[in-house]
Structures are given as structure tokens and as C-alpha cells.
Design an enzyme around this catalytic site. Structure first.
Site, short mmCIF file in Angstrom:
data_model
loop_
_atom_site.label_atom_id
_atom_site.label_comp_id
_atom_site.label_asym_id
_atom_site.label_seq_id
_atom_site.Cartn_x
_atom_site.Cartn_y
_atom_site.Cartn_z
N SER A 1 -3.81 8.78 -14.18
CA SER A 1 -4.81 8.06 -15.01
C SER A 1 -4.25 7.12 -16.07
O SER A 1 -5.02 6.47 -16.77
CB SER A 1 -5.79 9.04 -15.70
N THR A 2 -2.92 7.03 -16.20
CA THR A 2 -2.37 6.23 -17.31
C THR A 2 -2.04 4.78 -16.94
O THR A 2 -1.50 4.04 -17.75
CB THR A 2 -1.12 6.89 -17.91
N GLY A 3 -2.38 4.38 -15.69
CA GLY A 3 -2.18 2.99 -15.28
C GLY A 3 -3.52 2.28 -15.27
O GLY A 3 -4.12 2.05 -16.32
N TYR B 1 -6.39 3.33 -14.73
CA TYR B 1 -7.49 4.08 -15.32
C TYR B 1 -7.43 4.19 -16.84
O TYR B 1 -8.36 4.74 -17.46
CB TYR B 1 -7.60 5.47 -14.67
N ILE C 1 8.02 7.98 -7.58
CA ILE C 1 7.46 9.17 -6.93
C ILE C 1 7.68 9.14 -5.41
O ILE C 1 7.83 10.18 -4.78
CB ILE C 1 5.94 9.32 -7.27
N GLY D 1 -0.98 0.51 -7.71
CA GLY D 1 -0.18 1.49 -8.45
C GLY D 1 0.54 2.49 -7.57
O GLY D 1 1.06 2.15 -6.51
N VAL D 2 0.56 3.76 -8.01
CA VAL D 2 1.22 4.83 -7.26
C VAL D 2 0.60 4.95 -5.86
O VAL D 2 1.32 5.16 -4.87
CB VAL D 2 0.98 6.20 -7.94
N ASP D 3 -0.71 4.86 -5.79
CA ASP D 3 -1.45 4.99 -4.54
C ASP D 3 -0.93 3.98 -3.50
O ASP D 3 -0.58 4.34 -2.36
CB ASP D 3 -2.94 4.76 -4.85
N1 AR6 Z 1 6.24 6.18 -9.11
C1 AR6 Z 1 5.89 6.82 -10.25
N2 AR6 Z 1 4.99 6.34 -11.12
C2 AR6 Z 1 4.39 5.15 -10.83
C3 AR6 Z 1 4.68 4.42 -9.64
C4 AR6 Z 1 5.65 4.98 -8.76
N3 AR6 Z 1 5.99 4.37 -7.63
N4 AR6 Z 1 3.93 3.29 -9.64
C5 AR6 Z 1 3.18 3.30 -10.78
N5 AR6 Z 1 3.47 4.41 -11.51
P1 AR6 Z 1 -1.84 4.13 -11.48
P2 AR6 Z 1 -4.24 5.65 -12.29
C6 AR6 Z 1 2.90 4.87 -12.79
O1 AR6 Z 1 -2.51 2.87 -11.86
O2 AR6 Z 1 -4.16 5.16 -13.68
C7 AR6 Z 1 -4.97 2.96 -7.90
O3 AR6 Z 1 -5.36 1.69 -7.49
C8 AR6 Z 1 2.20 3.85 -13.66
O4 AR6 Z 1 3.14 3.18 -14.45
O5 AR6 Z 1 -1.08 4.19 -10.21
O6 AR6 Z 1 -4.52 7.12 -12.05
C9 AR6 Z 1 -5.82 4.09 -7.30
O7 AR6 Z 1 -6.26 3.76 -5.99
C10 AR6 Z 1 1.24 4.71 -14.48
O8 AR6 Z 1 1.87 5.24 -15.64
O9 AR6 Z 1 -2.94 5.36 -11.40
C11 AR6 Z 1 -6.95 4.19 -8.27
O10 AR6 Z 1 -7.96 3.24 -7.99
C12 AR6 Z 1 0.91 5.88 -13.56
O11 AR6 Z 1 1.87 5.81 -12.49
C13 AR6 Z 1 -6.31 3.88 -9.60
O12 AR6 Z 1 -5.19 3.06 -9.32
C14 AR6 Z 1 -0.48 5.87 -12.98
O13 AR6 Z 1 -0.90 4.54 -12.71
C15 AR6 Z 1 -5.80 5.13 -10.29
O14 AR6 Z 1 -5.35 4.80 -11.57
#
Ligand code: AR6
Length: 178
Positions: free
Chosen positions: A124-126, A128, A18, A39-41
Site C-alpha cells: 500500500s505504500t506506492g 495506494y 521482491i 509497481g510490485v504487481d
Molecule cells: N520489489 C520490492 N518492492 C517494490 C518493487 C519491487 N520490484 N517495485 C515497487 N516496490 P505498489 P501498492 C515498492 O505501488 O501501493 C499496482 O498497480 C514500492 O516502492 O507496487 O500496494 C497494483 O495492481 C512501494 O514502496 O503497491 C495495485 O493497483 C511498494 O513496493 C496498486 O499498484 C508498494 O508499491 C497497489 O498499490
């Protein structure tokens, strides 16, 4: 890559990162503090630099299901839309409604800022824990419903981080449009 057309808009699924997207906005899967995480954040704040966090600090957080907007900092995108998906428990804690809300409110902000393109991760799929196929069906249905009733956004892209996520979204999309 998969592309479908709805009215004059394009809905795209692609495998990738992303933080590399050149859409007008990218969406961050944040938490209610908006002060960063993993994660993404984590990836968005690392790649986008300190300006994003500086603006986030002034926002005072974001409730689950809502969305806020900041600069894209050093990213290729102009804006980052920060939304907070639900933590998945058992599916009986309004998770589906809150996840749909996170997508809908992000799309509303995209429209309000008159942006033409936006890229979403799989919210939410990581960390969360939302089951990927269920989350994909909700994400896609919310975007499809929006694009059927709003013609201003030209491109909505889902950027899936690995092949498994991509294939799950592809399957969910086929089920929705068949
Ligand atoms: N580009 C695209 N997708 C990604 C990337 C990237 N660079 N990195 C991870 N993903 P998550 P959540 C995918 O955990 O579940 C954070 O700490 C990953 O494989 O990033 O909404 C926040 O601060 C997964 O399928 O987000 C919150 O505390 C998806 O992105 C919490 O995590 C979402 O995974 C939010 O959890």
C-alpha cells in the site's frame, strides 16, 4: 540488513527486489481484480510469466485485506501470495485494520501451505499512498505478533525497494522492540 529472532523464527529487513527472492512464497501487492497492474504487481507478473495470470483469472478477484495464492511461475519462489492493501484516504476509512488484515491473511496462507519462508514488499505504500512510517509500524507489528504466537514459519523477510523505505522500516522496528 537487519535480523531479529522471535521464538525460533527470523524477521529480516533487506533492501532489494521482491522478484529475486528465493523464499518459499513472495507476497504481491495486488488490486481487487488480481489481473495485474504497475509497481510490485507489474514486476512480479513480468518476471514470473503468464502462468501466474492464468491462475489469477480463475480466482475471480480478491477483497481488500484478503489474500489468495498461485504458482510462482518462472520465479525462484514456489508460490505468489496475492493480497490487496487499502487505498489510503485520510486514515479514517479502516486503512490500518485493512492493512494489518492483508499481512495477517498472507501469513495464514503461508502457514496453511506449510511454507517455511515468505517475503513481503511494503504493501500500500506506492500507488495506494499509505504513509510509509505508519504502514511500516502496522506491517512489523502484525508480523511480530504472528511470530510470537505461531512457530511454523522460520523466516519472514521484508524486501524494501530503496534506501529510504529500508531506513523507515528500520526505524519503525527499533520503535516497536525498544
Ligand atoms: N520489489 C520490492 N518492492 C517494490 C518493487 C519491487 N520490484 N517495485 C515497487 N516496490 P505498489 P501498492 C515498492 O505501488 O501501493 C499496482 O498497480 C514500492 O516502492 O507496487 O500496494 C497494483 O495492481 C512501494 O514502496 O503497491 C495495485 O493497483 C511498494 O513496493 C496498486 O499498484 C508498494 O508499491 C497497489 O498499490
Amino acid at each position: 540488513m537487519v535480523k531479529i529472532t522471535l521464538n525460533k523464527s527470523t524477521l529480516e529487513l533487506t533492501e532489494g527486489n521482491i522478484t529475486q527472492q528465493e523464499t518459499d512464497a513472495i507476497v504481491n501487492a495486488a488490486n481487487t481484480s488480481l489481473l495485474g497492474g504497475g509497481g510490485v504487481d507489474g514486476a512480479i507478473h513480468r518476471a514470473g510469466g503468464p502462468k501466474i495470470l492464468e491462475e489469477c483469472r480463475k480466482l475471480g478477484g480478491c477483497p481488500t485485506g484478503a489474500a489468495r495464492i498461485t504458482t510462482g511461475g518462472n520465479l525462484k519462489t514456489r508460490y505468489v501470495i496475492h493480497t490487496v492493501g487499502p487505498v489510503y484516504h485520510d486514515g479514517k476509512h479502516r486503512e490500518a485494520e485493512l492493512l494489518a488484515s492483508a499481512y495477517k491473511n498472507s501469513l495464514n496462507l503461508t502457514s496453511r501451505y506449510k511454507l517455511k519462508s515468505v517475503a513481503f514488499p511494503s504493501i500500500s505504500t506506492g500507488a495506494y499512498g499509505y504513509p510509509m512510517h505508519d504502514a511500516a509500524a502496522i506491517a512489523l507489528k502484525t508480523v511480530i505478533d504472528y511470530l510470537k504466537t505461531h512457530t511454523d514459519i522460520e523466516l519472514v523477510r521484508f524486501v524494501l525497494f530503496d534506501q529510504k523505505a529500508y531506513q523507515t522500516y528500520e526505524k519503525a522496528l527499533q520503535e516497536l522492540i525498544k
